[in-house]
Design an enzyme around this catalytic site. Structure first.
Site, short mmCIF file in Angstrom:
data_model
loop_
_atom_site.label_atom_id
_atom_site.label_comp_id
_atom_site.label_asym_id
_atom_site.label_seq_id
_atom_site.Cartn_x
_atom_site.Cartn_y
_atom_site.Cartn_z
CB SER A 13 -0.93 0.01 1.22
OG SER A 13 -0.18 0.06 2.42
CG ASP A 62 -1.04 -9.23 11.49
OD1 ASP A 62 0.14 -9.31 11.08
OD2 ASP A 62 -1.33 -9.14 12.69
CG ASN A 89 7.56 -4.82 0.33
OD1 ASN A 89 8.67 -4.30 0.27
ND2 ASN A 89 6.48 -4.14 0.74
CB SER A 146 16.98 -4.69 5.03
OG SER A 146 17.59 -3.55 5.61
CE1 TYR A 159 13.21 -3.71 9.25
CE2 TYR A 159 15.54 -3.36 8.79
CZ TYR A 159 14.22 -3.39 8.36
OH TYR A 159 13.92 -3.14 7.05
#
Length: 255
Positions: A13, A62, A89, A146, A159
């Site tokens: 989105s 979710d 993603n 990442s 993360y």
């Protein structure tokens, strides 16, 4: 590749996910736009997909919840009857950056659930469908990693761990799915200009000017989208498990 191919892009989105969805729409694919919180933004992406002459649907899920993942796959198949490309993603950052000596277990669990557990089991589920329904279209699974998979940030430990796990997940599924002709890749963005990085823009701008990356600018979501489209369209037929860095050369060690 034909216009009938269908791509599911999680977290599409906004930001990098939006850039990927639009790039795949430009490549003639129908797009399943997944969101968890911002339906209005997801509907806007659907409008942009249609403006490009493609089509799509919007599905809320979710990815950290098993029932939601099943709903996402079921509704995707109900909409188009097939899944040719999965782009994992969707990803979140910690609500509060904390040193790893202070960081909470709650934050760790939340990030692992969304950034690693969700993609792992969604890939498992979608791969089963790809194996059952494959008709020679060379399905692809593309994980959006990442630079944090290898760049240490001690105040973003959860993360970093989630993204490092995604790299191993890519290799695992690449080996397991090769016999079925399913290519699995990781696209690894660097410093990309999105709403997630908006609060650090002032600190990074001078670093680019000082040579942080050989290509001296912020990355853009469309840069990532173009890399994903190359893989999704089968332009690397004798490769799997590869990491494609989209980071302006940040990963290159320099003296």
């Amino acid at each position: 590749m034909g216009a009938e191919r269908v791509a599911l892009v999680t977290g599409s989105s906004r930001g990098i996910g939006r850039g990927i969805a639009l790039a795949l729409a430009d490549a003639g694919m129908r797009i399943i736009i997944n969101y968890n919180r911002n339906e209005e933004a997801a509907r806007q992406v659907l409008q942009e997909v249609r403006q490009r002459g493609s089509d799509g649907v919007v599905i809320k899920a979710d990815l950290g919840a098993g029932a939601d993942r099943e709903h996402l796959v079921t509704e995707s198949l109900n909409s188009f009857g097939r899944l040719d490309v999965l782009v994992n993603n969707a990803s979140i950052a910690p609500k509060v950056r904390q040193d790893i000596l202070e960081a909470s277990e709650e934050s760790f669990d939340e990030l692992i659930a969304t950034n690693l557990k969700g993609p792992y089991f969604l890939t498992q589920r979608v791969a089963q469908e790809m194996i059952r329904r494959s008709a020679g279209e060379h399905p692809k699974i593309i994980n959006i990693g990442s630079m944090s998979a290898y760049t240490v940030s001690v105040n973003l430990g959860d993360y970093c761990v989630s993204k490092a796990g995604l790299t191993m997940m890519t290799k695992l599924f690449a080996v397991r799915l090769a016999e079925y002709g399913i290519g699995v890749f990781e696209v690894r963005p660097g410093i990309i200009a999105t709403d997630m990085t908006a609060n650090v823009r002032e600190s990074f701008d001078p670093l680019f000017a000082q040579g942080l990356t050989p290509i001296a600018r912020w990355g853009r979501p469309e840069d990532v989208g173009k890399a994903v489209a190359i893989l999704a369209c089968g332009e690397l037929p004798y490769s799997t498990g590869e990491i494609i860095n989209v980071d302006g050369g940040l990963h290159i060690q320099r003296l």
